[in-house]
Enzyme design. Structure first.
Site, PDB file in Angstrom:
ATOM      1  N   LYS A   1      87.596  38.307  67.459  1.00 30.94           N
ATOM      2  CA  LYS A   1      88.035  38.442  65.897  1.00 30.94           C
ATOM      3  C   LYS A   1      87.236  37.100  65.310  1.00 30.94           C
ATOM      4  O   LYS A   1      87.436  35.787  65.625  1.00 30.94           O
ATOM      5  CB  LYS A   1      89.548  38.143  65.914  1.00 30.94           C
ATOM      6  CG  LYS A   1      90.197  38.079  64.502  1.00 30.94           C
ATOM      7  CD  LYS A   1      91.731  37.907  64.408  1.00 30.94           C
ATOM      8  CE  LYS A   1      92.099  37.350  63.104  1.00 30.94           C
ATOM      9  NZ  LYS A   1      93.743  37.526  62.928  1.00 30.94           N
TER      10      LYS A   1
ATOM     11  N   ASP B   1      91.382  33.169  56.739  1.00 34.46           N
ATOM     12  CA  ASP B   1      92.495  34.423  56.538  1.00 34.46           C
ATOM     13  C   ASP B   1      93.368  33.748  55.515  1.00 34.46           C
ATOM     14  O   ASP B   1      94.482  33.076  55.779  1.00 34.46           O
ATOM     15  CB  ASP B   1      93.169  34.622  57.824  1.00 34.46           C
ATOM     16  CG  ASP B   1      94.382  35.633  57.622  1.00 34.46           C
ATOM     17  OD1 ASP B   1      94.458  36.422  56.518  1.00 34.46           O
ATOM     18  OD2 ASP B   1      94.878  35.833  58.650  1.00 34.46           O
TER      19      ASP B   1
ATOM     20  N   LYS C   1      99.530  34.576  52.322  1.00 28.21           N
ATOM     21  CA  LYS C   1     100.317  33.645  53.106  1.00 28.21           C
ATOM     22  C   LYS C   1     100.841  32.520  52.472  1.00 28.21           C
ATOM     23  O   LYS C   1     100.361  32.189  51.173  1.00 28.21           O
ATOM     24  CB  LYS C   1      99.270  32.988  54.154  1.00 28.21           C
ATOM     25  CG  LYS C   1      99.149  34.053  55.151  1.00 28.21           C
ATOM     26  CD  LYS C   1      97.972  33.145  56.378  1.00 28.21           C
ATOM     27  CE  LYS C   1      97.516  34.253  57.335  1.00 28.21           C
ATOM     28  NZ  LYS C   1      98.590  34.543  58.286  1.00 28.21           N
TER      29      LYS C   1
ATOM     30  N   ASP D   1      90.788  31.224  62.250  1.00 28.70           N
ATOM     31  CA  ASP D   1      91.049  32.717  62.652  1.00 28.70           C
ATOM     32  C   ASP D   1      89.773  33.372  63.167  1.00 28.70           C
ATOM     33  O   ASP D   1      89.958  34.421  63.327  1.00 28.70           O
ATOM     34  CB  ASP D   1      91.621  33.291  61.441  1.00 28.70           C
ATOM     35  CG  ASP D   1      92.586  34.412  61.699  1.00 28.70           C
ATOM     36  OD1 ASP D   1      92.945  34.364  62.766  1.00 28.70           O
ATOM     37  OD2 ASP D   1      92.950  35.275  60.883  1.00 28.70           O
TER      38      ASP D   1
ATOM     39  N   ASP E   1      97.799  41.349  55.685  1.00 31.39           N
ATOM     40  CA  ASP E   1      97.656  39.998  56.403  1.00 31.39           C
ATOM     41  C   ASP E   1      97.519  40.577  57.894  1.00 31.39           C
ATOM     42  O   ASP E   1      97.371  39.737  58.888  1.00 31.39           O
ATOM     43  CB  ASP E   1      99.072  38.906  56.111  1.00 31.39           C
ATOM     44  CG  ASP E   1      98.805  37.710  56.852  1.00 31.39           C
ATOM     45  OD1 ASP E   1      97.556  37.336  57.130  1.00 31.39           O
ATOM     46  OD2 ASP E   1      99.625  37.111  56.631  1.00 31.39           O
TER      47      ASP E   1
ATOM     48  N   GLU F   1      95.026  41.844  59.168  1.00 29.27           N
ATOM     49  CA  GLU F   1      93.868  42.127  59.111  1.00 29.27           C
ATOM     50  C   GLU F   1      92.833  42.208  60.338  1.00 29.27           C
ATOM     51  O   GLU F   1      92.065  43.017  60.386  1.00 29.27           O
ATOM     52  CB  GLU F   1      92.953  41.243  57.970  1.00 29.27           C
ATOM     53  CG  GLU F   1      92.559  39.802  58.627  1.00 29.27           C
ATOM     54  CD  GLU F   1      93.453  38.892  59.107  1.00 29.27           C
ATOM     55  OE1 GLU F   1      94.742  39.361  58.778  1.00 29.27           O
ATOM     56  OE2 GLU F   1      93.277  38.213  59.893  1.00 29.27           O
TER      57      GLU F   1
ATOM     58  N   ARG G   1      93.706  43.216  63.318  1.00 35.04           N
ATOM     59  CA  ARG G   1      93.415  44.506  64.116  1.00 35.04           C
ATOM     60  C   ARG G   1      92.546  45.547  63.604  1.00 35.04           C
ATOM     61  O   ARG G   1      92.065  46.459  64.077  1.00 35.04           O
ATOM     62  CB  ARG G   1      95.045  44.857  64.160  1.00 35.04           C
ATOM     63  CG  ARG G   1      95.541  45.361  63.048  1.00 35.04           C
ATOM     64  CD  ARG G   1      97.160  45.317  63.349  1.00 35.04           C
ATOM     65  NE  ARG G   1      97.856  44.186  63.294  1.00 35.04           N
ATOM     66  CZ  ARG G   1      99.100  43.703  63.550  1.00 35.04           C
ATOM     67  NH1 ARG G   1     100.059  44.903  63.573  1.00 35.04           N
ATOM     68  NH2 ARG G   1      99.601  42.446  63.507  1.00 35.04           N
TER      69      ARG G   1
END
Ligand code: BES
Ligand code: MN
Ligand code: ZN
Length: 503
Positions: free
Chosen positions: A267, A272, A279, A290, A349, A351, A353
């Site tokens: 990833k 993020d 968030k 991230d 959020d 994201e 996956r």
């Protein structure tokens, strides 16, 4: 820092400091400790006798030799009771001692641990010592401009060994550990870098450095090409950001031509924010990390190439930001993935996956022997297992077993969570094939269940590194912040694989 292995006697070696591991519980005066004690006229016996230093794990004590031997200082570091000795403790002890030495502004130090009395294979001890020293001394300083000359840095670390056979083994093991440690540091640097300095384009630039190595090829898919082949789940996430997304593909071919590669998918969210499902701002800055999974994959490919492992491995890193721009994807949107399956976005959020879904499907193009993904995927995994443990979920028992073995060997802890059918029910959508959010209960697992839909028929394991990728407090050989987790684990996994394919 240069790591040097030299032949010679520690009692005759000129050095600013010699680090010696020392057991607790009256077992301290053994091996090299005993030897130096004798040569120095009982200096160490005195320390042990006073009770100032007992050899407790991570305890440190310094003695000035006053010229009795050429080494200026003897730094004893406790490794705890002999029965409790692990390679992890050796790593921790040497890291702690090395940092102590650095605090004295010493530029050069050495060791000559007694490899026999430590009761572990020589290769393991040397690796732990070198990893401990180099990982423990890691510091991230590129953005410090004031008093740069005051930043303390060690220049050289020497391991002294008198016997020729041991010396040769030590040299090889130290070299190997140095390669792996510098890959870990490379990853820590990438993950520590702020979002404005580590954009998807910057990640691609770092990948280009790796591709300079022998047998490594790089391909970077631009948004236009991704659009053409239908990676709309990944591109959906990228839409909120002005930074162009990159799909980084690093191929290392060290094995035979006919052998299918291991696909490592990481990833690569360079920041993020959560997107429209934004968030809370507290601790949001940590979300620069991230992309730790993507960086770890890059580090593993780098180390595999430098170690010239006889394996084939391909690293796939979808890299993008997740921002709430004017064209950003929204809750309720439906995205069509590269696999053709549709996804209802409940939270922008969730994201990771989405970008991984397309990357996992793309990995199928390499007909991989196995797919392993590394991702800072869910806060739920941190709640389940804590900050130190990687969550493992997957479809293939043998693959999971091999990862467990690599985890044991490297002390990068992994714990399996179940992936039962019920969890798959939780990500079914009313309007599309799947939804990207299965609710809070079992959040780490429903995320993995989601990923499984895009893997195809390959042995697959998902590693959720949301906890260990970023430490909120120091550990003996991992300063707080970016840990570089996953590199040592994946390199060990590839090494074991090389061994298995030989037999
Ligand atoms: N990158 C985060 C997960 C994360 C959280 C990593 C904390 C490291 C520390 C991920 O993209 C995320 O936001 N996950 C959500 C998923 C939820 C919306 C289904 C989460 O964990 O809250
Ligand atoms: Mn997120
Ligand atoms: Zn994320």
């Amino acid at each position: 820092m240069k790591i040097v292995v030299k032949r010679g006697e520690i009692t005759g070696f000129r050095t600013e400091a010699v680090i010696l591991p020392c057991f607790e519980g009256g077992e301290g005066l053994q091996g090299k400790v005993r030897l130096l004690d004798k040569k120095s006229g009982g200096l160490i016996k005195d320390i042990l006798g006073t009770g100032d230093f007992e050899g407790r794990y991570l305890q440190v004590s310094v003695t000035y030799t006053g010229g009795i031997i050429p080494a200026k200082r003897i730094v004893l570091v406790g490794v705890g009771k002999k029965a409790d000795l692990t390679t992890d403790r050796l790593r921790g002890a040497f890291a702690t001692a090395a940092r102590y030495v650095r605090s004295l502004k010493i530029k050069e130090f050495s060791t000559s641990p007694d490899f026999i009395f430590l009761n572990k294979p020589l290769v393991e001890i040397v690796r732990a010592v070198v990893e401990g020293v180099s990982l423990g001394l890691y510091q991230y300083t590129p953005f410090k401009t004031i008093d740069r000359d005051k930043i303390k840095a060690v220049k050289a670390f020497t391991i002294i060994e008198e016997k020729e056979k041991a010396y040769n083994i030590i040299r090889a093991a130290a070299k190997e550990a140095e390669i792996v440690s510098s890959a870990v540091s490379f990853v820590r640097d990438m993950v520590s870098a702020p979002g404005n300095e580590m954009t998807p384009s910057d990640m691609a630039r770092e990948a280009r450095k790796i591709a300079k190595r022998r047998n490594v090829k790089l391909k970077v898919l631009e948004e236009k090409e991704m659009h053409k082949i239908g990676m709309s789940a990944f591109l959906g996430v990228a839409r909120g950001s002005e930074e162009p997304a990159k799909f980084i593909i690093l191929e290392y071919r060290g094995g035979s031509k006919s052998e299918s590669p291991v696909a490592l998918v990481g990833k690569g969210l360079t920041f993020d924010s959560g997107g429209i499902s934004i968030k809370p701002s507290e601790k949001m800055e940590e979300m620069k990390s991230d992309m730790a999974g993507g960086a770890a994959v890059m580090g593993a490919i780098m180390a595999a190439a430098d170690l010239r492992l006889k394996v084939n491995a391909v690293g796939l890193i979808p890299a993008t930001e997740n921002l709430p721009g004017g064209r950003a994807y929204k809750p309720g949107d439906i995205l069509k993935s590269l696999s053709g399956q549709t996804i209802e976005v409940l939270s922008t959020d969730a994201e990771g996956r989405l970008i991984l879904a397309d990357a996992l499907t793309y990995a199928g193009r390499f007909k991989p022997a196995a797919i392993i993904d590394l991702a800072t995927l869910t806060g739920a995994c941190v709640i389940a297992l804590g900050e130190d443990v990687t969550g493992m979920m997957g479809t293939d028992e043998a693959l999971k077993q091999n990862i467990r073995r690599a985890a044991d060997a490297t002390d990068e802890r992994v714990w399996e969570l179940p992936l039962w059918a019920d969890y798959h029910e939780m990500i079914k959508s009313d309007v599309a094939d799947y939804k990207n959010h299965g609710g809070r209960p079992g959040g780490a697992i429903t995320a993995a269940a989601f990923l499984s839909k895009f893997v195809g028929n390959y042995p697959w394991v998902h590693l959720d590194i949301a906890g260990p990728a970023w430490l909120t407090k120091d550990k003996p050989y991992i300063p707080k912040g970016a840990s570089g987790v996953g590199v040592r684990l994946m390199v060990q996994f590839l090494k074991d694989r090389q061994k298995r394919s030989k037999s």
